[in-house]
Design a protein around this motif. Structure first.
Motif, PDB file in Angstrom:
ATOM      1  N   PRO A   1     -32.146  -3.248 -16.478  1.00  0.00           N
ATOM      2  CA  PRO A   1     -33.123  -3.753 -15.494  1.00  0.00           C
ATOM      3  C   PRO A   1     -32.459  -4.753 -14.544  1.00  0.00           C
ATOM      4  O   PRO A   1     -31.588  -5.538 -14.942  1.00  0.00           O
ATOM      5  N   ASN A   2     -32.846  -4.673 -13.293  1.00  0.00           N
ATOM      6  CA  ASN A   2     -32.326  -5.566 -12.250  1.00  0.00           C
ATOM      7  C   ASN A   2     -30.830  -5.360 -11.989  1.00  0.00           C
ATOM      8  O   ASN A   2     -30.186  -6.228 -11.366  1.00  0.00           O
ATOM      9  N   VAL A   3     -30.280  -4.267 -12.468  1.00  0.00           N
ATOM     10  CA  VAL A   3     -28.888  -3.942 -12.177  1.00  0.00           C
ATOM     11  C   VAL A   3     -28.866  -2.544 -11.574  1.00  0.00           C
ATOM     12  O   VAL A   3     -29.405  -1.596 -12.150  1.00  0.00           O
ATOM     13  N   THR A   4     -28.252  -2.413 -10.426  1.00  0.00           N
ATOM     14  CA  THR A   4     -28.186  -1.125  -9.738  1.00  0.00           C
ATOM     15  C   THR A   4     -26.791  -0.525  -9.920  1.00  0.00           C
ATOM     16  O   THR A   4     -25.785  -1.196  -9.659  1.00  0.00           O
ATOM     17  N   LEU A   5     -26.783   0.705 -10.363  1.00  0.00           N
ATOM     18  CA  LEU A   5     -25.510   1.410 -10.492  1.00  0.00           C
ATOM     19  C   LEU A   5     -25.172   2.108  -9.185  1.00  0.00           C
ATOM     20  O   LEU A   5     -26.051   2.698  -8.532  1.00  0.00           O
ATOM     21  N   GLY A   6     -23.907   2.031  -8.801  1.00  0.00           N
ATOM     22  CA  GLY A   6     -23.409   2.808  -7.689  1.00  0.00           C
ATOM     23  C   GLY A   6     -22.415   3.834  -8.186  1.00  0.00           C
ATOM     24  O   GLY A   6     -22.054   3.846  -9.367  1.00  0.00           O
ATOM     25  N   PHE A   7     -21.979   4.708  -7.328  1.00  0.00           N
ATOM     26  CA  PHE A   7     -21.036   5.739  -7.775  1.00  0.00           C
ATOM     27  C   PHE A   7     -20.089   6.116  -6.654  1.00  0.00           C
ATOM     28  O   PHE A   7     -20.363   5.875  -5.463  1.00  0.00           O
ATOM     29  N   GLN A   8     -18.973   6.697  -7.046  1.00  0.00           N
ATOM     30  CA  GLN A   8     -18.010   7.281  -6.123  1.00  0.00           C
ATOM     31  C   GLN A   8     -17.523   8.580  -6.759  1.00  0.00           C
ATOM     32  O   GLN A   8     -16.768   8.565  -7.719  1.00  0.00           O
ATOM     33  N   ALA A   9     -18.001   9.717  -6.258  1.00  0.00           N
ATOM     34  CA  ALA A   9     -17.677  11.033  -6.824  1.00  0.00           C
ATOM     35  C   ALA A   9     -16.835  11.799  -5.831  1.00  0.00           C
ATOM     36  O   ALA A   9     -17.197  11.913  -4.648  1.00  0.00           O
ATOM     37  N   LEU A  10     -15.695  12.343  -6.294  1.00  0.00           N
ATOM     38  CA  LEU A  10     -14.800  13.050  -5.387  1.00  0.00           C
ATOM     39  C   LEU A  10     -14.349  14.379  -5.984  1.00  0.00           C
ATOM     40  O   LEU A  10     -14.464  14.615  -7.191  1.00  0.00           O
ATOM     41  N   ASP A  11     -13.826  15.221  -5.128  1.00  0.00           N
ATOM     42  CA  ASP A  11     -13.354  16.566  -5.495  1.00  0.00           C
ATOM     43  C   ASP A  11     -11.854  16.504  -5.793  1.00  0.00           C
ATOM     44  O   ASP A  11     -11.059  16.127  -4.923  1.00  0.00           O
ATOM     45  N   SER A  12     -11.466  16.874  -7.042  1.00  0.00           N
ATOM     46  CA  SER A  12     -10.040  16.874  -7.398  1.00  0.00           C
ATOM     47  C   SER A  12      -9.371  18.189  -7.028  1.00  0.00           C
ATOM     48  O   SER A  12      -8.152  18.321  -7.132  1.00  0.00           O
ATOM     49  N   CYS A  13     -10.154  19.172  -6.647  1.00  0.00           N
ATOM     50  CA  CYS A  13      -9.645  20.435  -6.124  1.00  0.00           C
ATOM     51  C   CYS A  13      -8.671  21.123  -7.084  1.00  0.00           C
ATOM     52  O   CYS A  13      -7.743  21.799  -6.656  1.00  0.00           O
ATOM     53  N   ASN A  14      -8.859  20.919  -8.380  1.00  0.00           N
ATOM     54  CA  ASN A  14      -8.043  21.604  -9.395  1.00  0.00           C
ATOM     55  C   ASN A  14      -6.551  21.292  -9.242  1.00  0.00           C
ATOM     56  O   ASN A  14      -5.700  22.124  -9.522  1.00  0.00           O
TER      57      ASN A  14
ATOM     58  N   SER B   1       0.828  -1.202   0.000  1.00  0.00           N
ATOM     59  CA  SER B   1       0.000   0.000   0.000  1.00  0.00           C
ATOM     60  C   SER B   1       0.858   1.246   0.000  1.00  0.00           C
ATOM     61  O   SER B   1       1.976   1.259   0.495  1.00  0.00           O
ATOM     62  N   LEU B   2       0.304   2.282  -0.575  1.00  0.00           N
ATOM     63  CA  LEU B   2       0.930   3.576  -0.504  1.00  0.00           C
ATOM     64  C   LEU B   2       0.550   4.237   0.794  1.00  0.00           C
ATOM     65  O   LEU B   2      -0.444   3.867   1.423  1.00  0.00           O
ATOM     66  N   PRO B   3       1.323   5.244   1.185  1.00  0.00           N
ATOM     67  CA  PRO B   3       0.918   5.951   2.406  1.00  0.00           C
ATOM     68  C   PRO B   3      -0.475   6.514   2.243  1.00  0.00           C
ATOM     69  O   PRO B   3      -0.812   7.080   1.191  1.00  0.00           O
ATOM     70  N   SER B   4      -1.273   6.345   3.252  1.00  0.00           N
ATOM     71  CA  SER B   4      -2.646   6.819   3.147  1.00  0.00           C
ATOM     72  C   SER B   4      -2.655   8.333   3.113  1.00  0.00           C
ATOM     73  O   SER B   4      -1.849   8.992   3.744  1.00  0.00           O
ATOM     74  N   GLY B   5      -3.568   8.839   2.352  1.00  0.00           N
ATOM     75  CA  GLY B   5      -3.681  10.284   2.236  1.00  0.00           C
ATOM     76  C   GLY B   5      -5.111  10.663   1.981  1.00  0.00           C
ATOM     77  O   GLY B   5      -5.902   9.883   1.458  1.00  0.00           O
ATOM     78  N   ASN B   6      -5.432  11.868   2.329  1.00  0.00           N
ATOM     79  CA  ASN B   6      -6.795  12.348   2.150  1.00  0.00           C
ATOM     80  C   ASN B   6      -7.014  12.691   0.687  1.00  0.00           C
ATOM     81  O   ASN B   6      -6.294  13.493   0.109  1.00  0.00           O
ATOM     82  N   THR B   7      -7.948  12.018   0.079  1.00  0.00           N
ATOM     83  CA  THR B   7      -8.266  12.294  -1.320  1.00  0.00           C
ATOM     84  C   THR B   7      -9.308  13.375  -1.454  1.00  0.00           C
ATOM     85  O   THR B   7      -9.857  13.607  -2.524  1.00  0.00           O
ATOM     86  N   GLY B   8      -9.622  14.073  -0.390  1.00  0.00           N
ATOM     87  CA  GLY B   8     -10.620  15.132  -0.461  1.00  0.00           C
ATOM     88  C   GLY B   8     -12.008  14.593  -0.202  1.00  0.00           C
ATOM     89  O   GLY B   8     -12.236  13.403   0.005  1.00  0.00           O
ATOM     90  N   GLY B   9     -12.992  15.488  -0.204  1.00  0.00           N
ATOM     91  CA  GLY B   9     -14.361  15.083   0.024  1.00  0.00           C
ATOM     92  C   GLY B   9     -14.887  14.237  -1.108  1.00  0.00           C
ATOM     93  O   GLY B   9     -14.482  14.377  -2.268  1.00  0.00           O
ATOM     94  N   SER B  10     -15.801  13.350  -0.799  1.00  0.00           N
ATOM     95  CA  SER B  10     -16.389  12.494  -1.823  1.00  0.00           C
ATOM     96  C   SER B  10     -17.791  12.079  -1.400  1.00  0.00           C
ATOM     97  O   SER B  10     -18.151  12.136  -0.217  1.00  0.00           O
TER      98      SER B  10
END
Length: 842
Positions: free
Chosen positions: A78-91, A5-14
């Motif tokens: 149909p019968n398939v649910t989409l999920g998402f993961q949206a985050l802020d790249s902060c420019n 693993s890489l050092p953990s870091g805050n990827t910003g709000g998501s």
């Protein structure tokens, strides 16, 4: 796994939501970061993001809205649910890379080459908004063939399928936009303009593309400067100085609104106005630049904007947001504060005082009525379309029939365990219609159909700047470019409807051409009048066009008119004056001949050979009449005979004069005792002289007509703008030989007459012949330079005048004195008077 693993870091709000298939998204929710100096003595602090961007928050919400709408639709997945993961790249590139690796790893930590989604497949990423960040993300995602669909990255570099094999976008490439911007410049006739571009991939590639397209269209770039994003002032002082010094009134700006706003602030402080700003799509619909204070600078701006499309239910969805309901959204509190100009109070402070102003605390029950406008939905629509592209690709993957699939042996992929490269195949071939009827697909480079709106910045009802759609631009391979603008809707600065000019030099009007000035750009030219015989019927003509041989430019030299014809016509004053003179003077020899016939018994008439006098009068009558052959339209028959007729009748006339002179000499010498000349005193000698002289002239004219006869011609070269219809003499040598022979005969007659002028004879005509030949020769000697210098019909008029003058000289000098004696002094017309006079002379 921990060792990898890489050092953990805050990827910003998501914002996250589970599902059968996960779609990722990166958004520039915050447009500015706070950089701190790094001393490398301790762990670097996390990035601090500032300036909440409502427009990009809406794009993030567009992804969530699209996912929820697809999950509620029974016709797709149909019968398939989409999920998402949206985050802020902060420019920032750092946040974009961290977020990409985190989504690929499936957890909070970024673990390269590992996937921790617990069996949930990851479909791909929608993002990012900046080309530089998208390039970095595409290099990572392309290694694993994860599909990436950007909604705002326009750099042409991303079309390289070798470098970015899994990149797609729902916004056209800058290659199409820059071609469109150059065409927009050409549409308004601007030939002298400047370019400002940021120093990133987006700006520099765009600058080179649009500059080349502008030059290819014939316009010139006055300056091309860079907005330095690494400097806090964006190099604005230097840019303002360049803009103020340049005569270019149109400036193309290829930059984001957050970078360009710094330059606009400086323009506002220095009160630099009167320019037309041509916007790239990155700021063409910016809320940041639409503030009322900027209208003095940006009013009248025009540019390309993302196609506006429609999302009918998105406004209602967006207005339903509430901090109490959307507790999983870490950005909604900032959105609430900015929308309602409030702040969330801490437990201790219920009222916040800032800059001597009281800011109300946020309650959370405010009525949200943001209602994203058509302009605000442009980026959101691109995100919405990108999500649907992935959804339709998954739908096609889901309904693949085994044996007919695109993979090995007709195989299909499993929706719950597909590989990223399998979904990439379906993304490449996706083709669907949006809810507003647009057809969406990707070409071989990952680009969608290139469609842009053309927007004009005008003042709205609230005093703010608004972007009004005034046209569209579409580029596709089958029909080429499609460019439409409703010019009546456009308002320029000062609310002027006339297109403001931007030229290095004023336009050259019709009748002029452009002359390039050495050392200056092609657009900095001078205007020069078209050369004689050429026209230009358009403004700024590079070259003048010659008129055809039978046409000539008008005074303005903007069109060719039929050339007027010129010849010595009977309808012209000169023509009918000479014709009248010819007829009137031609009657004079006939009148004199009548007088001589009536008084043929008188001594003065019978003296010096009465028959020769009659023949001479008839020849003079023909001399006057032959001048009529030179007046009127030069028909071929007339051209063939008029000079020959002139030469023959004048040869007859001068030979008669010569015969009379010789007769005088012979007659005087025959009276001497023992003279042998008595036998030559008859008329035979005279007629032999006449016959010989005429024969020589006949030979000259015959050779002329046989070898090089005269002909009718149209002369368009002698006098500019006029077609002279004249008779070409065929052989100039033959003409001057014919005329020279007449001069030779006249000279012989003059010499003989001059020598015989003092012979003691009362009937001696030698003096009269001497004066007549002197006048005759004077006329024709003067005729030569006048004939050679005259042009057009005046050449013919000179010859007619010479014919009439020389003929009248002979009549006046030889016959008028005799007529005077016959008519008015009959006492002198007696033998006794003449004999008496003879004795006195003896």
């Amino acid at each position: 796994m921990a060792g990898c693993s890489l050092p953990s870091g805050n990827t910003g709000g998501s914002i996250n939501s589970p599902g059968d298939v996960i779609i990722g998204g990166t958004f520039q929710v915050h447009s500015k970061r706070v950089d701190q100096d790094q001393h490398f003595t301790s762990k670097p602090t996390e990035l601090q993001c500032q300036i909440f961007a409502i427009e990009f928050y809406q794009t993030m919400r567009a992804l969530i809205f699209a996912v929820e709408e697809i999950n509620a639709d029974t016709e797709i997945l149909p019968n398939v649910t989409l999920g998402f993961q949206a985050l802020d790249s902060c420019n920032t590139l750092r946040r974009a890379a961290q977020g990409t690796l985190s989504m690929l790893s499936g957890g909070k930590e970024a673990i390269p080459n590992y996937h921790c989604h617990d069996g949930t497949p990851f479909a791909g990423i929608v993002g990012d908004s900046g080309s530089t960040r998208s390039i970095l993300m595409a290099q990572i995602l392309g290694l694993y063939r994860y599909p990436q669909i950007s909604y705002f990255s326009t750099s042409p570099v991303l079309t390289n399928r070798n470098l970015f094999p899994s990149f797609f976008r729902t916004i056209p490439s800058d290659e199409f936009q820059m071609k469109g911007l150059a065409q927009l410049i050409d549409h308004f006739g601007w030939s002298w303009l400047g370019i400002l571009a940021i120093d990133g991939e987006y700006g520099q590639f765009g600058l080179q593309l649009v500059k080349q397209e502008i030059i290819n269209s014939g316009a010139c770039v006055a300056f091309a400067e860079t907005i330095l994003t690494s400097q806090p002032d964006r190099n604005a002082p230097h840019l303002i100085n360049i803009i103020k010094k340049s005569t270019a009134k149109v400036v193309i700006v290829i930059a984001s609104d957050t970078d360009f706003v710094v330059v606009v602030e400086k323009l506002l402080r220095q009160n630099v106005s009167g320019h037309i700003w041509v916007a790239s799509e990155a700021w063409a619909t910016s809320d940041l630049l639409s503030e009322e204070r900027f209208k003095g600078i940006l009013l009248g701006s025009i540019g390309f904007a993302i196609f506006h499309g429609k999302m009918p239910r998105f406004g209602k969805y967006f207005n339903s947001l509430n901090p109490s309901k959307d507790v999983s959204d870490p950005f909604i509190t900032e959105f609430w504060e900015q929308t309602f100009a409030c702040t969330w109070p801490s437990e201790k402070n219920q009222v916040i005082v800032m800059d001597n102003a009281t800011i109300s605390p946020c309650a959370g029950n405010e009525m949200l009525y943001v209602q994203p406008s058509e302009e605000d939905q442009r980026l959101s629509l691109n995100v919405y379309t990108a999500v649907y592209a992935i959804a339709w690709a998954l739908h096609n993957l889901l309904y693949c029939k085994p044996g007919t699939g695109p993979f090995y042996l007709g195989g299909c992929a499993n929706i719950s365990s597909f590989q990223p490269w399998q979904l990439l195949h379906y993304i490449k071939n996706v083709n669907f219609k949006t809810r507003d009827g647009r057809q969406i697909f990707f070409d071989s480079a990952g680009n969608p159909p290139a469609v842009y709106d053309i927007v004009n910045w005008q003042v709205g009802a609230r005093g703010m700047l608004e972007q009004v759609t005034v046209g569209s631009y579409e580029f596709n391979g089958s029909s080429g470019k499609s460019f439409n603008i409703d010019s009546a809707k456009i308002l320029w600065f000062n609310n002027n409807t006339q297109i403001p000019p931007s030229q290095c030099s004023p336009s050259c009007p019709s009748g002029y051409r452009k002359v390039i000035v050495p050392g200056k750009p092609p657009c900095c030219y001078e205007c020069a009048r078209c050369p004689q015989g050429q026209i230009s019927n358009q403004t700024d003509a590079a070259e003048c066009q010659p008129c055809s041989w039978d046409t000539w430019p008008n005074l303005q030299q903007d069109r060719c008119l039929p050339r007027p014809t010129e010849f010595l016509s009977y309808e012209q004053p000169l023509g009918y004056s000479l014709a009248f003179s010819s007829v009137f003077l031609g009657l004079t020899p006939l009148v004199i001949l009548g007088i001589f016939v009536c008084n043929n018994k008188t001594p003065i008439v019978r003296a010096n050979n009465y028959s020769l006098s009659c023949l001479l009068l008839l020849s003079l009558f023909l001399c006057f009449l032959c001048s009529l052959g030179f007046i009127g339209y030069p028909q071929p028959e007339k051209c063939l005979l008029r000079q020959v007729a002139f030469g023959m009748v004048f040869a007859l006339c001068i030979s008669c004069v010569l015969a009379k002179t010789i007769t005088v000499v012979i007659a005087f010498n025959a009276t001497k005792p023992g003279s042998r000349l008595r036998k030559w005193t008859g008329v035979k000698v005279s007629y032999c002289v006449i016959g010989f002289c005429i024969f020589v002239q006949l030979c000259v004219c015959g050779i002329w007509l046989i070898l090089s006869p005269p002909f009718s011609e149209l002369d368009a070269e002698t006098k500019p703008g006029i077609i002279i219809i004249n008779c070409n003499e065929g052989s100039a040598t033959a003409f001057w030989c014919m005329l020279g022979y007449l001069g030779f005969l006249a000279s012989i007659s003059f010499i003989v007459a001059f020598l015989a002028r003092c012979l003691p004879d009362s009937f001696n005509e030698a003096k009269l012949i001497t004066f007549s030949m002197l006048a005759f020769l004077s006329v024709w000697v003067s005729f030569i330079p006048a004939y050679l210098s005259a042009r057009g019909m005046y050449t013919v008029a000179m010859e007619v005048f010479a014919i009439l003058s020389s003929s009248w000289a002979v009549v006046g000098c030889i016959f008028v004195p005799k007529c005077y004696i016959v008519l008015f002094r009959p006492n002198m017309n007696s033998r006794e008077h003449l004999l008496g006079k003879s004795r006195i002379q003896n």
